[in-house]
Enzyme design. Sequence first.
Site, PDB file in Angstrom:
ATOM      1  N   GLY A 123       0.816  -1.215   0.000  1.00 32.71           N
ATOM      2  CA  GLY A 123       0.000   0.000   0.000  1.00 32.71           C
ATOM      3  C   GLY A 123       0.844   1.255   0.000  1.00 32.71           C
ATOM      4  O   GLY A 123       2.074   1.213  -0.079  1.00 32.71           O
TER       5      GLY A 123
ATOM      6  N   TYR B 239      -0.853  -7.850  -7.365  1.00 28.76           N
ATOM      7  CA  TYR B 239      -0.111  -6.875  -8.173  1.00 28.76           C
ATOM      8  C   TYR B 239       0.750  -5.971  -7.300  1.00 28.76           C
ATOM      9  O   TYR B 239       1.913  -5.711  -7.618  1.00 28.76           O
ATOM     10  CB  TYR B 239      -1.076  -6.021  -8.995  1.00 28.76           C
ATOM     11  CG  TYR B 239      -0.369  -4.925  -9.756  1.00 28.76           C
ATOM     12  CD1 TYR B 239       0.479  -5.212 -10.821  1.00 28.76           C
ATOM     13  CD2 TYR B 239      -0.514  -3.595  -9.375  1.00 28.76           C
ATOM     14  CE1 TYR B 239       1.145  -4.214 -11.508  1.00 28.76           C
ATOM     15  CE2 TYR B 239       0.151  -2.587 -10.053  1.00 28.76           C
ATOM     16  CZ  TYR B 239       0.981  -2.904 -11.115  1.00 28.76           C
ATOM     17  OH  TYR B 239       1.648  -1.910 -11.783  1.00 28.76           O
TER      18      TYR B 239
ATOM     19  N   LYS C 129      -8.871   9.159  12.767  1.00 29.21           N
ATOM     20  CA  LYS C 129     -10.298   8.809  12.820  1.00 29.21           C
ATOM     21  C   LYS C 129     -10.618   7.883  13.987  1.00 29.21           C
ATOM     22  O   LYS C 129     -11.794   7.626  14.277  1.00 29.21           O
ATOM     23  CB  LYS C 129     -10.721   8.184  11.489  1.00 29.21           C
ATOM     24  CG  LYS C 129     -10.632   9.165  10.324  1.00 29.21           C
ATOM     25  CD  LYS C 129     -10.863   8.494   9.002  1.00 29.21           C
ATOM     26  CE  LYS C 129     -10.813   9.527   7.875  1.00 29.21           C
ATOM     27  NZ  LYS C 129      -9.507  10.216   7.767  1.00 29.21           N
TER      28      LYS C 129
ATOM     29  N   ASN D  71      -4.593  12.318   7.002  1.00 25.66           N
ATOM     30  CA  ASN D  71      -4.597  11.926   5.600  1.00 25.66           C
ATOM     31  C   ASN D  71      -3.223  12.077   4.978  1.00 25.66           C
ATOM     32  O   ASN D  71      -2.467  12.997   5.313  1.00 25.66           O
ATOM     33  CB  ASN D  71      -5.610  12.770   4.825  1.00 25.66           C
ATOM     34  CG  ASN D  71      -7.025  12.522   5.295  1.00 25.66           C
ATOM     35  OD1 ASN D  71      -7.697  11.627   4.832  1.00 25.66           O
ATOM     36  ND2 ASN D  71      -7.471  13.327   6.262  1.00 25.66           N
TER      37      ASN D  71
ATOM     38  N   SER E 110      -2.224   9.215  -1.460  1.00 23.07           N
ATOM     39  CA  SER E 110      -2.292   7.789  -1.150  1.00 23.07           C
ATOM     40  C   SER E 110      -3.494   7.181  -1.862  1.00 23.07           C
ATOM     41  O   SER E 110      -4.407   7.890  -2.301  1.00 23.07           O
ATOM     42  CB  SER E 110      -2.404   7.577   0.360  1.00 23.07           C
ATOM     43  OG  SER E 110      -3.605   8.143   0.843  1.00 23.07           O
TER      44      SER E 110
ATOM     45  N   VAL F 160      -8.240  11.866  -1.362  1.00 25.26           N
ATOM     46  CA  VAL F 160      -8.964  12.905  -2.078  1.00 25.26           C
ATOM     47  C   VAL F 160      -8.178  13.439  -3.273  1.00 25.26           C
ATOM     48  O   VAL F 160      -8.763  13.815  -4.284  1.00 25.26           O
ATOM     49  CB  VAL F 160      -9.328  14.043  -1.094  1.00 25.26           C
ATOM     50  CG1 VAL F 160      -8.089  14.733  -0.582  1.00 25.26           C
ATOM     51  CG2 VAL F 160     -10.251  15.039  -1.739  1.00 25.26           C
TER      52      VAL F 160
END
Length: 632
Positions: free
Chosen positions: A294, A320, A412, A449, A453, A457
């Site tokens: 990731g 992948y 969060k 955030n 990534s 957004v």
Amino acid sequence: MSLRKTIGIVHPRVAIIAHDLLMTALAWWAAKELRYALDPSLQIGFAQLEFPVVLAVQGLIFAWTGLYKGVWRFASLPDLWNILRAAVLGAIAIYLALFVYNRLDGVPRSVLLLYPFVLAMCLGTPRVAYRVWKDSRLALFPNQGGQRVLILGAESAGEALLRDLQRDARYAVVGFVDDRPSLRGARINGCPVLGSLEQLPDVAREAAVQMLLIALPAASPADVRRVVELCDGTGLPYRTVPKLEDVVAGRAQFNEIKEVAIEDLLGRDTVELDWTAIRETLTGRRVLVTGGGGSIGSELCRQVARLGAHSLTVVERSEYNLYKIGRELRAAYPEMIFNGILADCGDEVAMRRLFAETKPQVVFHAAAYKHVPMLQGQLRAGFRNNVLGTRIVADLSDRYGVECFVLISTDKAVNPTSVMGACKRIAEIWCQNLNAHSATRFITVRFGNVLDSAGSVVPLFREQIRGGGPVTITHPEISRYFMTIPEASQLILQAATLGEGGEIFALDMGEPIKIRDLAEQMIRLAGKKPGSEIPIVYTGLRSGEKLFEELFHPLENYTATRHAKIFLAQHRQVSWELLQVQFAKAAEAVVEFDEDHLRQCVSGLLPSFRWSDAVQPDNVISMRRHESGESV
């Protein structure tokens, strides 16, 4: 290859070799002349094979020192230093060769002292003269047919950029703008400094500029924002050169012209890290990274590999992503042992076998579902992955003697209003309390955030702008914390060195940024006008979504740490027996797919969590709203 191409490649090099050998002969003769000029009563003489020996030995030294790899057009101080080195080494080698040949008959020792300095002058002067001549020609006869460009910043980066552009027929540099008063009216390589940055609109108009190039790689994000605002005011297209840290890290080439990225405007000042402590934690260690394909996980893998880990095991469920990070790391760090494991952290059998075989010493747990709207109506999936997956990896870290376990969490998880946030908070609670019953150091790191990534957004806005809009935002006042992927990864590594176990570290995210401002800036960077050319549409807050995020719960009473950008939240203890009972019930509810019972378990672990704000009864509606809204 054709004969013409072969001659075109070989001929200049042969000419340089011939020139240098001729200069060698001249330098040897001149050194002898200078020596014998001091005593006119002596008569200069040369042995039969003296010149062939000198030329052969010096030619070999030239080749060995790489003198012929240099290009005269770019001759500089390193080239002159290499010439002097070759001359000195040549004098030593010639001394030995002539001593073997004729015991230095007719060659006074003082000749060998004079020779290298004469030779360095004979070789260096033509090279420097050639570069000066070429530079003066470019200054006197710049590219007239190219695009007229103005460089913002007249420091070393701007001067180097000018040199590159002067050799490119596509561009014609008309001058510089720079804020330093000492450069008013100055000329750099023949190009004038036309004014200050504040005078940019007038200078660009008067000089008929067609493009602006920002050459301020060391500028702070605040300075970059100011410069970009000035560029926007001219209505001209603009580009920039990469930041110094990107060049050093190998993510960009020096003087590479690129579009201004949103990261250039929203980033913060360079983070100062204690790399010594980080290396002590990771160098020579066996490291495991879950979710290593990731955005954060892959950057953690790069940093760990760069710091010299003995082995790196990457657990990733995306085939992948695992292939991509494995290919990159094997090519860049062939000496490191790399294990790519295609597995789900929730597969306890696979993870137990993995820990038994690799015996990791440091674990970074980055695997998680993070998409807030998608998880709203899928509690079981979120709990199974974000909570039970974390528990499996954490418990195995305890069982197999891992030294340090780092949980990658999120802002969060503070006062959660979403399923995703609630699951991450429960994972934090497990790791915090497991620490008291384990020799492993369990550390949690929270941040907001991450720019660009997966699922964030920025890519969504970029796609919407590329399609002509509209750009969708949930609320005009919604704001979020942002940081870059490398900065977040490096601070995670730093937090791992600070923790003694049981801590929750929160990264200093700077000031929150309004999503509306982010969208408008991205539209302007794309050369469009917000509102008129690219409309902005507000879709309303989604279930579980906050107007603003928090990094600490009010009861956590955060304090400072040894690192200025990392804060420590005070530990909130939970009964270990109660925690184990609730987790057992929740795991059973997951196996039976009983979401009502699972909801009760979550409420027992997080009494303040309100389900009315967190669950969408119609997941299809939630997904449709996501497709038209922003993902933060």
